[in-house]
Motif scaffolding. Sequence first.
Motif, PDB file in Angstrom:
ATOM      1  N   LEU A  45      39.485 -29.876  30.688  1.00  0.00           N
ATOM      2  CA  LEU A  45      39.584 -31.098  31.483  1.00  0.00           C
ATOM      3  C   LEU A  45      39.078 -30.948  32.906  1.00  0.00           C
ATOM      4  CD1 LEU A  45      43.038 -32.565  30.388  1.00  0.00           C
ATOM      5  CD2 LEU A  45      40.814 -32.697  29.262  1.00  0.00           C
ATOM      6  N   GLN A  46      39.081 -29.727  33.413  1.00  0.00           N
ATOM      7  CA  GLN A  46      38.667 -29.532  34.794  1.00  0.00           C
ATOM      8  C   GLN A  46      37.356 -28.757  34.920  1.00  0.00           C
ATOM      9  OE1 GLN A  46      42.101 -27.776  36.765  1.00  0.00           O
ATOM     10  NE2 GLN A  46      43.482 -29.225  35.777  1.00  0.00           N
ATOM     11  N   GLY A  47      36.823 -28.295  33.780  1.00  0.00           N
ATOM     12  CA  GLY A  47      35.593 -27.523  33.809  1.00  0.00           C
ATOM     13  C   GLY A  47      34.547 -28.057  32.851  1.00  0.00           C
ATOM     14  N   VAL A  48      34.688 -27.714  31.582  1.00  0.00           N
ATOM     15  CA  VAL A  48      33.671 -28.034  30.575  1.00  0.00           C
ATOM     16  C   VAL A  48      33.445 -29.542  30.467  1.00  0.00           C
ATOM     17  CG1 VAL A  48      33.043 -27.861  28.144  1.00  0.00           C
ATOM     18  CG2 VAL A  48      34.165 -25.933  29.278  1.00  0.00           C
ATOM     19  N   GLY A  49      34.540 -30.322  30.356  1.00  0.00           N
ATOM     20  CA  GLY A  49      34.398 -31.774  30.181  1.00  0.00           C
ATOM     21  C   GLY A  49      33.634 -32.438  31.301  1.00  0.00           C
ATOM     22  N   PRO A  50      34.047 -32.265  32.564  1.00  0.00           N
ATOM     23  CA  PRO A  50      33.307 -32.891  33.665  1.00  0.00           C
ATOM     24  C   PRO A  50      31.861 -32.410  33.782  1.00  0.00           C
ATOM     25  CG  PRO A  50      35.510 -32.296  34.383  1.00  0.00           C
ATOM     26  CD  PRO A  50      35.328 -31.701  33.017  1.00  0.00           C
ATOM     27  N   VAL A  51      31.613 -31.127  33.508  1.00  0.00           N
ATOM     28  CA  VAL A  51      30.244 -30.606  33.593  1.00  0.00           C
ATOM     29  C   VAL A  51      29.364 -31.262  32.537  1.00  0.00           C
ATOM     30  CG1 VAL A  51      28.803 -28.571  33.236  1.00  0.00           C
ATOM     31  CG2 VAL A  51      30.855 -28.413  34.664  1.00  0.00           C
ATOM     32  N   LEU A  52      29.869 -31.347  31.306  1.00  0.00           N
ATOM     33  CA  LEU A  52      29.090 -31.997  30.247  1.00  0.00           C
ATOM     34  C   LEU A  52      28.884 -33.479  30.560  1.00  0.00           C
ATOM     35  CD1 LEU A  52      30.564 -30.382  27.001  1.00  0.00           C
ATOM     36  CD2 LEU A  52      28.292 -30.025  27.982  1.00  0.00           C
ATOM     37  N   GLY A  53      29.901 -34.114  31.134  1.00  0.00           N
ATOM     38  CA  GLY A  53      29.760 -35.525  31.495  1.00  0.00           C
ATOM     39  C   GLY A  53      28.657 -35.730  32.511  1.00  0.00           C
ATOM     40  N   ALA A  54      28.594 -34.852  33.516  1.00  0.00           N
ATOM     41  CA  ALA A  54      27.556 -34.963  34.537  1.00  0.00           C
ATOM     42  C   ALA A  54      26.175 -34.678  33.953  1.00  0.00           C
ATOM     43  CB  ALA A  54      27.855 -33.993  35.675  1.00  0.00           C
ATOM     44  N   THR A  55      26.122 -33.790  32.955  1.00  0.00           N
ATOM     45  CA  THR A  55      24.842 -33.396  32.364  1.00  0.00           C
ATOM     46  C   THR A  55      24.325 -34.414  31.361  1.00  0.00           C
ATOM     47  OG1 THR A  55      25.453 -31.065  32.613  1.00  0.00           O
ATOM     48  CG2 THR A  55      23.650 -31.574  31.089  1.00  0.00           C
ATOM     49  N   LEU A  56      25.223 -34.895  30.485  1.00  0.00           N
ATOM     50  CA  LEU A  56      24.822 -35.757  29.373  1.00  0.00           C
ATOM     51  C   LEU A  56      24.979 -37.245  29.674  1.00  0.00           C
ATOM     52  CD1 LEU A  56      26.502 -33.770  26.444  1.00  0.00           C
ATOM     53  CD2 LEU A  56      24.120 -33.611  27.216  1.00  0.00           C
ATOM     54  N   GLY A  57      25.754 -37.575  30.689  1.00  0.00           N
ATOM     55  CA  GLY A  57      26.029 -38.973  30.981  1.00  0.00           C
ATOM     56  C   GLY A  57      27.274 -39.478  30.269  1.00  0.00           C
ATOM     57  N   TYR A  58      27.873 -38.685  29.414  1.00  0.00           N
ATOM     58  CA  TYR A  58      29.135 -38.995  28.734  1.00  0.00           C
ATOM     59  C   TYR A  58      29.746 -37.674  28.308  1.00  0.00           C
ATOM     60  CZ  TYR A  58      27.228 -37.843  24.108  1.00  0.00           C
ATOM     61  OH  TYR A  58      26.693 -37.186  23.034  1.00  0.00           O
ATOM     62  N   VAL A  59      30.991 -37.703  27.832  1.00  0.00           N
ATOM     63  CA  VAL A  59      31.670 -36.478  27.427  1.00  0.00           C
ATOM     64  C   VAL A  59      31.745 -36.426  25.903  1.00  0.00           C
ATOM     65  CG1 VAL A  59      33.790 -35.122  27.574  1.00  0.00           C
ATOM     66  CG2 VAL A  59      33.032 -36.476  29.548  1.00  0.00           C
ATOM     67  N   PRO A  60      31.114 -35.432  25.278  1.00  0.00           N
ATOM     68  CA  PRO A  60      31.154 -35.296  23.813  1.00  0.00           C
ATOM     69  C   PRO A  60      32.496 -34.713  23.367  1.00  0.00           C
ATOM     70  CG  PRO A  60      29.918 -33.484  24.744  1.00  0.00           C
ATOM     71  CD  PRO A  60      30.305 -34.366  25.903  1.00  0.00           C
ATOM     72  N   ALA A  61      33.544 -35.500  23.516  1.00  0.00           N
ATOM     73  CA  ALA A  61      34.905 -35.014  23.267  1.00  0.00           C
ATOM     74  C   ALA A  61      35.116 -34.567  21.826  1.00  0.00           C
ATOM     75  CB  ALA A  61      35.914 -36.095  23.641  1.00  0.00           C
ATOM     76  N   LYS A  62      34.382 -35.172  20.886  1.00  0.00           N
ATOM     77  CA  LYS A  62      34.519 -34.745  19.491  1.00  0.00           C
ATOM     78  C   LYS A  62      34.165 -33.273  19.350  1.00  0.00           C
ATOM     79  CE  LYS A  62      33.556 -39.187  17.235  1.00  0.00           C
ATOM     80  NZ  LYS A  62      32.614 -39.950  16.384  1.00  0.00           N
ATOM     81  N   ARG A  63      33.097 -32.855  20.000  1.00  0.00           N
ATOM     82  CA  ARG A  63      32.680 -31.455  19.915  1.00  0.00           C
ATOM     83  C   ARG A  63      33.648 -30.520  20.638  1.00  0.00           C
ATOM     84  NH1 ARG A  63      26.540 -31.665  21.836  1.00  0.00           N
ATOM     85  NH2 ARG A  63      26.470 -33.920  21.681  1.00  0.00           N
TER      86      ARG A  63
END
Length: 294
Positions: free
Chosen positions: A164-182
Motif C-alpha cells: 500500500l505504501q510502495g508497490v501499489g503507488p509506484v505501479l499507479g504512477a507508472t501505469l496510470g492505474y493500480v493492477p490490484a488483481k496482480r
Amino acid sequence: MSPHCPAPRTCPVAEESLRIPVDATTAAATVFAPAEPSSALVIHSATATPQRYYAAFARAAAERGIAVITYDYRGTGQSGHPRRSPELRMRDWMGTDVPAVAAWAAERFPGVPSLALGHSLGGHAIALGTAGDHLTRAAIVSSHVAATRTIPSRAERLRVRALLQGVGPVLGATLGYVPAKRLGLGEDMPRGAMREWGRWTRLPHYLFDDPFMDAATRTSLLRTPLLAVGASDDPWSTPAQMDALTEHLTGTTVERRTLTPAALGTTAVGHHGILRKGVGEAAWPALLDWLSRG
C-alpha cells in the motif's frame, strides 16, 4: 419480513442489472428484489471488492423479503476501468458514490425501512454518515482504524506496508492505474485511491488524522443504530482495531460481535470471510435478523 415470505428462503427473487447516476457518470449495480420487499438494503463494498462478491449474501437477504442493491464504485469492476478515472480517491467513493446509491435506493423502494451494510471501506462511509440520515438500521463488517502500525503480525504489517505504501503507488504512477488483481488486492483500482489508502495507513489513527475528513466529528453525529461485526482471526481488522473505530460512534447505540472460525464451523474467516458463501454463511441469519428488527 414480507407477508409473502413466512419463512427464510421462500421469496422468489428477481435480479436486475442497471446503472445508477453518480456525479457525471454512472455506477454499475444489481438489484435483488422480492415481489413485496419488507425493507431495502444497500451493500457498500470493501476497497477493491467487486459487487459480485456479495451476490450470495444479497440473494439470501432477498429470499427473506429484503430488497438488496449491490454496486461497484466508480473506477472499479463493471463501473469502468480505473485508467479512465485515475484520480478518484477513497473519499470520492465515500462522499459521492455512497450517498448517490443510497438516495437512489430510497427512491426505488419508498415506504419501507432503509438499511445499509458496509464492508471495510463501506463501513467507514456509514460511520462517517455518508450513507444517509434516513437509515433505520445499519451494520458494518470488518471496518476498523486501518493504521498499518496496529497490525499485530510483523510479517503481515511489512507485507501491507510494501503493497500500500510502495508497490501499489509506484505501479499507479507508472501505469496510470493500480493492477490490484496482480497484487492479490482484489479489483484493479484508480491510482488516486491507492495513493490515499497508502497515505492513510501511515497515519497513527488512519483517516481520523486527515483534517479534511473531520472524521471524529462526523462519526460522533451518527444516530443510526449500528451492529459492528468482525472476525477474531482478521489480520487487518482485529477486534481492537474495530473497537478503535466504534468508540467514536458516541451518538448512537453500537452492538459489537466478534465471530470465530470455530463458531462458524470453518478453519479461517479473515477480512472477507463473513460475507463469503461457505465461510460466513452460518452468521448470515443472525445478521439479517438484527437488520430486520423494527
